[in-house]
Design a protein around this motif. Sequence first.
Motif, PDB file in Angstrom:
ATOM      1  N   ALA A  82       0.972  -1.266   0.034  1.00 53.06           N
ATOM      2  CA  ALA A  82       0.009  -0.005  -0.108  1.00 53.06           C
ATOM      3  C   ALA A  82       0.993   1.235   0.021  1.00 53.06           C
ATOM      4  CB  ALA A  82      -0.881  -0.113   1.118  1.00 53.06           C
ATOM      5  N   GLY A  83       2.139   1.488   0.956  1.00 51.36           N
ATOM      6  CA  GLY A  83       2.667   2.463   0.726  1.00 51.36           C
ATOM      7  C   GLY A  83       3.550   2.769  -0.626  1.00 51.36           C
ATOM      8  N   VAL A  84       3.744   1.665  -1.057  1.00 48.86           N
ATOM      9  CA  VAL A  84       4.576   1.695  -2.721  1.00 48.86           C
ATOM     10  C   VAL A  84       3.654   2.112  -3.707  1.00 48.86           C
ATOM     11  CG1 VAL A  84       5.962   0.666  -4.222  1.00 48.86           C
ATOM     12  CG2 VAL A  84       6.398   0.539  -2.029  1.00 48.86           C
ATOM     13  N   LEU A  85       2.506   1.302  -3.593  1.00 48.09           N
ATOM     14  CA  LEU A  85       1.567   1.530  -4.774  1.00 48.09           C
ATOM     15  C   LEU A  85       0.940   2.904  -4.614  1.00 48.09           C
ATOM     16  CD1 LEU A  85      -0.120   0.315  -7.087  1.00 48.09           C
ATOM     17  CD2 LEU A  85      -1.793  -0.463  -5.499  1.00 48.09           C
ATOM     18  N   GLY A  86       0.472   3.472  -3.218  1.00 44.68           N
ATOM     19  CA  GLY A  86       0.148   4.755  -2.974  1.00 44.68           C
ATOM     20  C   GLY A  86       0.690   5.735  -3.596  1.00 44.68           C
ATOM     21  N   TYR A  87       2.274   5.739  -3.482  1.00 44.84           N
ATOM     22  CA  TYR A  87       3.113   6.535  -4.283  1.00 44.84           C
ATOM     23  C   TYR A  87       3.086   6.489  -5.818  1.00 44.84           C
ATOM     24  CZ  TYR A  87       7.430   8.838  -5.602  1.00 44.84           C
ATOM     25  OH  TYR A  87       8.566   9.736  -6.068  1.00 44.84           O
ATOM     26  N   LEU A  88       3.013   5.261  -6.329  1.00 50.28           N
ATOM     27  CA  LEU A  88       3.041   5.048  -7.890  1.00 50.28           C
ATOM     28  C   LEU A  88       1.653   5.684  -8.268  1.00 50.28           C
ATOM     29  CD1 LEU A  88       4.507   1.587  -7.855  1.00 50.28           C
ATOM     30  CD2 LEU A  88       5.697   3.613  -8.235  1.00 50.28           C
ATOM     31  N   VAL A  89       0.771   5.461  -7.828  1.00 50.03           N
ATOM     32  CA  VAL A  89      -0.720   5.940  -8.282  1.00 50.03           C
ATOM     33  C   VAL A  89      -0.626   7.582  -8.172  1.00 50.03           C
ATOM     34  CG1 VAL A  89      -3.180   5.964  -7.729  1.00 50.03           C
ATOM     35  CG2 VAL A  89      -1.904   4.044  -7.798  1.00 50.03           C
ATOM     36  N   ASP A  90      -0.053   8.108  -6.976  1.00 50.72           N
ATOM     37  CA  ASP A  90      -0.291   9.624  -7.014  1.00 50.72           C
ATOM     38  C   ASP A  90       0.804  10.032  -8.092  1.00 50.72           C
ATOM     39  OD1 ASP A  90      -0.811  11.976  -6.143  1.00 50.72           O
ATOM     40  OD2 ASP A  90       0.905  11.847  -4.327  1.00 50.72           O
ATOM     41  N   TYR A  91       2.060   9.475  -8.408  1.00 47.08           N
ATOM     42  CA  TYR A  91       2.759   9.698  -9.405  1.00 47.08           C
ATOM     43  C   TYR A  91       2.519   9.757 -10.597  1.00 47.08           C
ATOM     44  CZ  TYR A  91       7.356  11.226 -11.043  1.00 47.08           C
ATOM     45  OH  TYR A  91       8.537  11.875 -11.826  1.00 47.08           O
ATOM     46  N   TYR A  92       2.221   8.422 -11.052  1.00 47.71           N
ATOM     47  CA  TYR A  92       1.998   8.148 -12.350  1.00 47.71           C
ATOM     48  C   TYR A  92       0.373   8.130 -12.761  1.00 47.71           C
ATOM     49  CZ  TYR A  92       6.525   6.251 -12.802  1.00 47.71           C
ATOM     50  OH  TYR A  92       7.973   6.123 -12.813  1.00 47.71           O
ATOM     51  N   GLY A  93      -0.512   7.949 -11.860  1.00 43.82           N
ATOM     52  CA  GLY A  93      -1.859   7.911 -11.997  1.00 43.82           C
ATOM     53  C   GLY A  93      -2.403   6.443 -11.976  1.00 43.82           C
ATOM     54  N   ALA A  94      -3.556   6.134 -11.839  1.00 45.56           N
ATOM     55  CA  ALA A  94      -3.991   4.905 -11.470  1.00 45.56           C
ATOM     56  C   ALA A  94      -4.128   3.897 -12.719  1.00 45.56           C
ATOM     57  CB  ALA A  94      -5.360   4.884 -10.817  1.00 45.56           C
ATOM     58  N   SER A  95      -3.852   4.391 -13.972  1.00 46.45           N
ATOM     59  CA  SER A  95      -4.004   3.537 -15.167  1.00 46.45           C
ATOM     60  C   SER A  95      -2.539   2.898 -15.363  1.00 46.45           C
ATOM     61  CB  SER A  95      -4.563   4.219 -16.322  1.00 46.45           C
ATOM     62  OG  SER A  95      -3.707   5.464 -16.664  1.00 46.45           O
ATOM     63  N   GLN A  96      -1.606   3.515 -14.773  1.00 44.33           N
ATOM     64  CA  GLN A  96      -0.161   3.059 -15.002  1.00 44.33           C
ATOM     65  C   GLN A  96       0.487   3.274 -13.682  1.00 44.33           C
ATOM     66  OE1 GLN A  96       1.755   4.567 -18.168  1.00 44.33           O
ATOM     67  NE2 GLN A  96       3.818   3.958 -17.713  1.00 44.33           N
ATOM     68  N   PRO A  97       1.390   2.313 -13.068  1.00 42.07           N
ATOM     69  CA  PRO A  97       1.409   0.867 -13.815  1.00 42.07           C
ATOM     70  C   PRO A  97       0.406  -0.066 -13.273  1.00 42.07           C
ATOM     71  CG  PRO A  97       2.822   1.159 -11.772  1.00 42.07           C
ATOM     72  CD  PRO A  97       2.044   2.613 -11.999  1.00 42.07           C
ATOM     73  N   HIS A  98       0.044  -0.963 -14.169  1.00 46.35           N
ATOM     74  CA  HIS A  98      -0.868  -2.060 -13.771  1.00 46.35           C
ATOM     75  C   HIS A  98      -0.226  -3.062 -12.440  1.00 46.35           C
ATOM     76  CE1 HIS A  98      -3.345  -5.502 -15.608  1.00 46.35           C
ATOM     77  NE2 HIS A  98      -2.507  -6.276 -14.658  1.00 46.35           N
ATOM     78  N   ALA A  99      -1.022  -2.728 -11.458  1.00 41.19           N
ATOM     79  CA  ALA A  99      -0.412  -3.326 -10.239  1.00 41.19           C
ATOM     80  C   ALA A  99      -1.255  -4.813  -9.894  1.00 41.19           C
ATOM     81  CB  ALA A  99      -0.845  -2.278  -8.813  1.00 41.19           C
ATOM     82  N   ILE A 100      -0.081  -5.671  -9.575  1.00 40.25           N
ATOM     83  CA  ILE A 100      -0.347  -6.987  -9.363  1.00 40.25           C
ATOM     84  C   ILE A 100       0.002  -7.496  -8.002  1.00 40.25           C
ATOM     85  CG2 ILE A 100      -0.149  -9.413 -10.112  1.00 40.25           C
ATOM     86  CD1 ILE A 100       0.582  -8.201 -12.985  1.00 40.25           C
ATOM     87  N   LEU A 101      -0.892  -7.839  -7.069  1.00 37.77           N
ATOM     88  CA  LEU A 101      -0.171  -8.254  -5.676  1.00 37.77           C
ATOM     89  C   LEU A 101       0.002  -9.825  -5.711  1.00 37.77           C
ATOM     90  CD1 LEU A 101      -2.628  -6.278  -3.055  1.00 37.77           C
ATOM     91  CD2 LEU A 101      -0.431  -5.402  -4.475  1.00 37.77           C
ATOM     92  N   VAL A 102       1.040 -10.218  -4.988  1.00 31.83           N
ATOM     93  CA  VAL A 102       1.411 -11.613  -5.135  1.00 31.83           C
ATOM     94  C   VAL A 102       1.528 -12.242  -3.646  1.00 31.83           C
ATOM     95  CG1 VAL A 102       3.100 -13.282  -5.685  1.00 31.83           C
ATOM     96  CG2 VAL A 102       2.777 -11.143  -7.329  1.00 31.83           C
TER      97      VAL A 102
END
Length: 398
Positions: free
Chosen positions: A239-259
């Motif tokens: 969540a910490g990392v994805l929150g940053y990426l969504v804020d920076y790039y937008g929700a459409s990129q990158p395509h996030a996959i949880l494992v």
Amino acid sequence: MSEYALNIDIVDNRFFTGEGSALFSCAEAKKARAFHRQLAGYQPTPLYELDALAHLLGVGKILLKDESQRFGLNAFKMLGGAYAIARLLCEQYQLDLSSCSFETLKKAIKQPMTFATTTDGNHGRGVAWAAQQLGQNAIVYMPYGSARERVEHIRALGAECIVTEMNYDDTVRLTMKNARAKGWIVVQDTAWDGYTQIPTWIMQGYATLADEAVEQIERAQLPAPTHVLLQCGVGAMAAGVLGYLVDYYGASQPHAILVEPDRADCLYRSGIKGEIVNVGGSMATIMAGLACGEPNPLGWPLLRNCTRQFISCCDAVAALGMRVLGNPLDPDPRVISGESGAVGLGVLAALQFHPQHERLRQRLKLTSDSVVLVLNTEGDTDIAHYRDVVWGGKYPVL
């Protein structure tokens, strides 16, 4: 090469909205990184381009952020614990976080403090390290089956380490109970009613690695990631990392996959239902850092909103990732990756050699133009087991 069908269950997220979170943003990550920069020995961990492997696996680029080289602790986890402790002390002693280091915090502490936490290894090591830097005490509880080497790493930092007869989530509850009775400060990366501030700070601290990665991508003039694979325990780092990426790039990129490991796939199950689902039992997986059965409720809304797919996979996927990274194609660098660190890359490799690899690649929207970001969240934190897997062939694919 041989084909082999490892257990990789993929579910599409029907609840995707793309809505980010102000708590887990670029601005909050930059506050955390500004603090980390003041710590002695700070430097960004490497971002590697695995071009030969990318060519073999049929994608445009693989970018790997190697957290095994973080402050000599062999994992990323100290980013969260150290930052949360710093925020806590700054509030307690009315200090300015932007000008604080461990030295200034150490001088400010008026009464002895004991920090308590539950860990599968890496988080506890980070909390013990921070307590040692501050001249304070740490008590670390670990679940049943924890590796002896991980216990000794924590004790070597001056902390008391207690291995329980319980799984991770029940050990968290025991830690909280004992801390309340004895006046300890709990530094935990999951949350519950009445305990949200410290886990929020921990998650914000994890985002330092995302801020570094994006900076490294741009300085090297690399293409922005189209995909990111994030391994999950309670989902705090994701969540910490994805929150940053969504804020920076937008929700459409990158395509996030949880494992996740299939024996502790609480987020995978939550993704199917659209609400938090807990998993109980022993959760016996080699991915010790991901053996958590209860999602962090602070991170779950963001993960539900911004994840494209959830994956539950068997231990052999992580073992494959460890072997691939440890035995690279020329001229890719060798990366020493532990069980929890290698699973994202392991998924990419396992998909390529799966009998239905084309269908699975299409499912994840992977193409020859894809730029995939993966995180090696830990090195060989259990050296004996690392060698059993990489040298001895434990958890084979065939």
